[in-house]
Design an enzyme around this catalytic site. Structure first.
Site, short mmCIF file in Angstrom:
data_model
loop_
_atom_site.label_atom_id
_atom_site.label_comp_id
_atom_site.label_asym_id
_atom_site.label_seq_id
_atom_site.Cartn_x
_atom_site.Cartn_y
_atom_site.Cartn_z
N ASP A 525 0.76 -1.25 0.00
CA ASP A 525 0.00 0.00 0.00
C ASP A 525 0.80 1.31 0.00
OD1 ASP A 525 -1.78 -2.08 0.28
OD2 ASP A 525 -3.09 -1.04 1.67
N GLU A 759 -3.37 -7.70 12.91
CA GLU A 759 -2.97 -7.42 11.52
C GLU A 759 -1.49 -7.02 11.44
OE1 GLU A 759 -5.10 -4.13 9.84
OE2 GLU A 759 -4.56 -4.65 7.78
C1 6A9 Z 1 -11.10 -1.49 2.96
C2 6A9 Z 1 -12.87 -1.56 4.63
C3 6A9 Z 1 -15.79 -2.01 6.69
C4 6A9 Z 1 -4.29 -4.29 3.36
O1 6A9 Z 1 -5.32 -8.22 4.16
C5 6A9 Z 1 -5.96 -7.64 3.09
C6 6A9 Z 1 -5.18 -6.43 2.60
C7 6A9 Z 1 -3.79 -6.83 2.15
O2 6A9 Z 1 -3.87 -7.60 0.98
C8 6A9 Z 1 -2.90 -5.66 1.86
O3 6A9 Z 1 -1.61 -6.10 1.59
N1 6A9 Z 1 -5.14 -5.42 3.65
C9 6A9 Z 1 -2.88 -4.71 3.05
O4 6A9 Z 1 -2.07 -3.62 2.78
C10 6A9 Z 1 -6.49 -4.98 4.09
C11 6A9 Z 1 -7.26 -4.28 3.03
C12 6A9 Z 1 -8.62 -3.90 3.47
C13 6A9 Z 1 -9.33 -3.13 2.39
C14 6A9 Z 1 -10.75 -2.91 2.73
C15 6A9 Z 1 -12.52 -1.31 3.21
C16 6A9 Z 1 -14.31 -1.72 4.83
O5 6A9 Z 1 -14.56 -2.27 6.10
#
Ligand code: 6A9
Length: 789
Positions: A525, A759
């Site tokens: 990100d 996380e």
């Molecule tokens: C946003 C939220 C009510 C971010 O683990 C999943 C991903 C990874 O693939 C990525 O590398 N996470 C990491 O930087 C989380 C992404 C969540 C996006 C959702 C909306 C709505 O909630």
């Protein structure tokens, strides 16, 4: 006309599936073909529920609430961080036949267990057992309502059978996939052998336009008119399901909501702790069941499964033989179980966009059997997360891994693209803000499924006779045509400006608004990249992902007797350490680095809004932060030291005698750069963007905190370099011990202290932060404990 025709043809490509036969047969998940995996806890987004692996499954689940509490109605159903539970998650789960979950609410704990039993032609039976106990700290025994429900999803029907006033004793139903079935609600008891306990009963029989509406329907049916009057206590009003009245403000269904209404039936039992209650599902075609799976039979079955689970866990991970404490072993079991218990079966359509269509299009309907990173905050599939998930699950059950990979690869379109985030079905979509829903077909995500494939191949080659590995070869054969296209897609759409260089597409466009425009596609990100996104960029992490992928493509091709020379050649070129140095070694940073149009002289500043003299300030737009660039960007190395700089080491691209390893180990071990007592931080403490916000609303994410997936790769790489000869062998071995110990200790300690796996972890305090539970890649801690890489 021709141009228009061409354009619509191109627009259709994005929503046209790959032409090769799917890896999975159309009925591969059905009760006929795969009866033992038909029912499961495949609804990770709810605290407790089961469904079948089918597009329109009848779903079952549980909600609960505490009665007579001072707080407002505290109905629990979908996993929500806002519920502030002290902890919840599977303590044991074999991914196949049973599971044991513990849910710690404010003053009581619910244990939710299920056991499946095969028989008949529709996936067999199951029984749930819920055990409720008050916490020793709570002054009196709480009265709790459990609401068990069944709901249809456009297909099938449910009928309520009411006994003695308000008590819904059972639901009978039928659906195409399940045939006839019966769900029986047993009365609560204190313990397995004791007689029934005083309880109050209520039920609701209604319809729902969709599964995402279940919580609201129950909430809007609640009424305080019911009286709880235990034989030896005061009478009190309690809250229970009554008649469903749609709320008047957003009246009934929206006119646009033309979905078919489906049956929804709820059984509520209200009872004081301690108690135990069972629910049984019996399949109509299972006519020769030896007995009912309840009471002492259920206890025996549970005990048997637990013993088998414990034995298999030790055989697979060997934590006892490594002298881990019982508490550590319990943690390891929870990590594995929650990953297995977090497997979901989703069905629906992605929303996708290419440059050739003016509006987003609906992707073809598809199924996805996948683990999810977080049951509360993102209970859906993420492409690069899944490769990490399957590294763990493949050790436990390679069949789960083959099926998960097959589902993902079958979602590929004819261009070779797989949507990165899978938001399938109304229930999943209801959790995601609109701006995150659309997936673009230029955008990649790291091809980590190759890591999981590498593991499957290693299992096959090291134990060719092992039954669990046997199906891997035919599986690879079916996978291969699609895998070729997938690899080609990366190799053509994500190339960089120089030969053999690569560039992530899909960086943020509106560069003025961000301190550093994000690269969501890379998975990292907000990790700093070139300040001014351009086609001149080259990204070292993607280069290394391609080196890894080409190598695994070569092994698979060779295993299958297919031409493998081209993959081999790509692999050799991309692994060539001289080329890598030329493209990505920054002498200034003494580290590997991205290259692009870049300046370090950026900062966020208040936008200067002109307020005419004498005018009240508040009538003008709030000053937002915008980026100010003090020195013009130029083509150069980005020089951000952190996870991206480690990739040639993380993915074993560096030769063991590469002198670069010396620099890398040095930076890793330096507390002023990457080293913390909790694992490696994502961005060097010395970097100008260390822990900097990207906008006023966007806190640092991959700019300092410790992430477990990359730390897993680091520990694994240290293990690798400590096991092959080279000048840095000893150094690697020493770092391996230290880093592994630090990560295990901290993730474990945070779990014990907070009840969750997180996380990411704070690089100055070690505290878990971000989404929780996050048993996605953070559960890789178990593989570090087991030293299985
Ligand atoms: C946003 C939220 C009510 C971010 O683990 C999943 C991903 C990874 O693939 C990525 O590398 N996470 C990491 O930087 C989380 C992404 C969540 C996006 C959702 C909306 C709505 O909630």
């Amino acid at each position: 006309f021709y141009a228009l025709y061409m354009r619509s043809n191109l627009a259709n490509r994005v929503v046209t599936l790959h032409a090769a036969p799917p890896v999975l047969d159309a009925n591969s998940s059905s009760a006929k073909v795969s009866p033992d995996r038909f029912w499961g806890s495949y609804r990770p987004q709810v605290y407790f529920g089961m469904k079948t692996r089918s597009p329109t499954s009848i779903v079952t689940g549980m909600m609960w609430m505490r009665q007579f509490s001072d707080m407002d109605v505290n109905l629990r159903h979908t996993c929500e961080q806002g519920d502030r539970l002290q902890g919840y998650g599977w303590l044991m789960h074999d991914g196949l036949t049973f599971g044991v979950q513990e849910i710690r609410d404010n003053d009581f704990t619910l244990t939710t267990e299920f056991v499946k039993r095969m028989g008949g032609g529709h996936g067999g039976d199951w029984t749930w057992r819920i055990t409720a106990k008050q916490h020793s700290s709570s002054p009196q025994a709480p009265v709790i309502s459990l609401m068990f429900y069944a709901a249809a999803d456009t297909e099938g029907s449910l009928e309520a059978h009411v006994e003695e006033k308000n008590r819904l004793a059972s639901i009978t139903g039928s659906s195409e996939e399940l045939g006839n079935f019966k769900i029986t609600f047993r009365k609560p008891v204190t313990g397995e052998l004791s007689s029934a306990k005083y309880a109050s009963y209520n039920y609701l029989q209604t319809v729902t336009p969709g599964l995402e509406k279940l919580t609201d329907i129950v909430k809007h049916s609640l009424n305080r008119r019911f009286v709880y009057s235990p034989p030896s206590g005061e009478k009190r009003h309690y809250i229970a399901v009554d008649v469903y009245k749609p709320p008047h403000h957003h009246n009934q269904q929206k006119p646009s909501d033309t979905r078919k209404e489906s049956d929804f039936v709820v059984h509520q039992v209200t009872v004081q702790t301690p108690f135990q209650v069972e629910v049984l599902f019996e399949s109509g075609s299972f006519y020769n069941r030896p007995n009912q799976l309840v009471g002492s039979i259920m206890t025996q079955e549970l005990e048997k499964r637990k013993a088998e689970f414990n034995a298999k866990f030790e055989k697979t991970f060997g934590l006892e033989s490594k002298s881990f404490s019982q508490a550590h072993i319990k943690f390891g079991k929870a990590a594995l179980s929650n990953m297995l218990g977090g497997m979901g079966y989703f069905y629906g359509q992605s929303v996708v966009q290419s440059v050739y269509n003016d509006y987003p299009l609906l992707y073809p309907e598809g199924a996805l059997f996948t683990a999810v990173p977080s049951r509360s905050f993102f209970p859906r599939g993420f492409l690069w997360d899944e490769g990490f998930h399957q590294l763990l699950l493949s050790k436990w059950d390679p069949q789960v891994t083959r099926e998960a990979i097959a589902h993902w690869i079958d979602l590929m379109n004819m261009e070779g693209w797989i949507p990165r985030e899978q938001i399938l079905g109304d229930e999943a979509r209801s959790k995601v803000p609109a701006e995150f829903i659309v997936q673009r077909n230029e955008n990649a995500n790291p091809p980590t499924l190759f890591l999981a494939l590498q593991e499957l191949i290693e299992q096959l080659l090291s134990h060719p006779d092992k039954a669990a590995s046997q199906p891997t070869l035919p599986f690879l054969r079916r996978l291969f045509p699609r895998l070729k296209t997938w690899f080609e897609w990366y190799n053509t759409t994500q190339t960089g400006p120089l030969p053999n260089s690569y560039r992530w597409r899909g960086r943020d466009k509106d560069t003025n608004l961000f301190l550093n425009p994000k690269t969501l596609t890379s998975g990292l990100d907000d990790y700093p990249r070139a300040s001014h996104p351009s086609a001149d960029e080259r990204h070292v992490d993607l280069h290394c992902w391609m080196a890894l992928s080409s190598g695994i493509m070569a092994s698979i091709a060779q295993l299958l007797g297919e031409p493998h020379q081209d993959y081999e050649l790509s692999h050799q070129i991309l692994s060539d350490n001289n080329l890598l140095n030329e493209l990505h070694w920054s002498e200034q940073l003494r580290a590997f680095s991205d290259f692009g149009n870049h300046t370090q002289a950026v900062s966020l500043q208040q936008e200067k809004v002109y307020v005419p003299p004498g005018q009240p300030r508040h009538q003008f737009p709030v000053a937002r932060l915008v980026r100010s660039v003090r020195r013009a960007p130029k083509l150069q190395y980005v020089n951000a030291l952190g996870y991206v700089s480690l990739f040639p080491f993380l993915l074993h691209v560096l030769q063991p005698d590469s002198p670069k390893l010396e620099y890398i180990f040095h930076d890793m071990r330096d507390p002023n750069k990457l080293w913390t007592p909790y694992g490696l931080r994502s961005l060097s403490k010395a970097d100008p963007l260390y822990m900097k916000r990207n906008t006023e609303h966007d806190a640092p994410y991959w700019r300092g905190p410790v992430w477990i997936n990359i730390n897993y790769l680091a520990v694994r790489a240290l293990h690798h370099y400590s096991n092959i000869d080279g000048p840095y062998k000893e150094k690697a071995a020493a770092l391996y011990e230290e880093l592994r110990t630090n990560i295990i200790n901290n993730v474990y300690r945070q779990y014990v202290e907070t009840g969750y796996i997180w996380e990411q972890y704070n690089d100055s305090t070690g505290r878990g932060q971000g989404s929780h539970p996050f048993t996605g890649w953070s559960a890789l801690t178990l593989l570090m404990m087991a030293e299985h890489y």
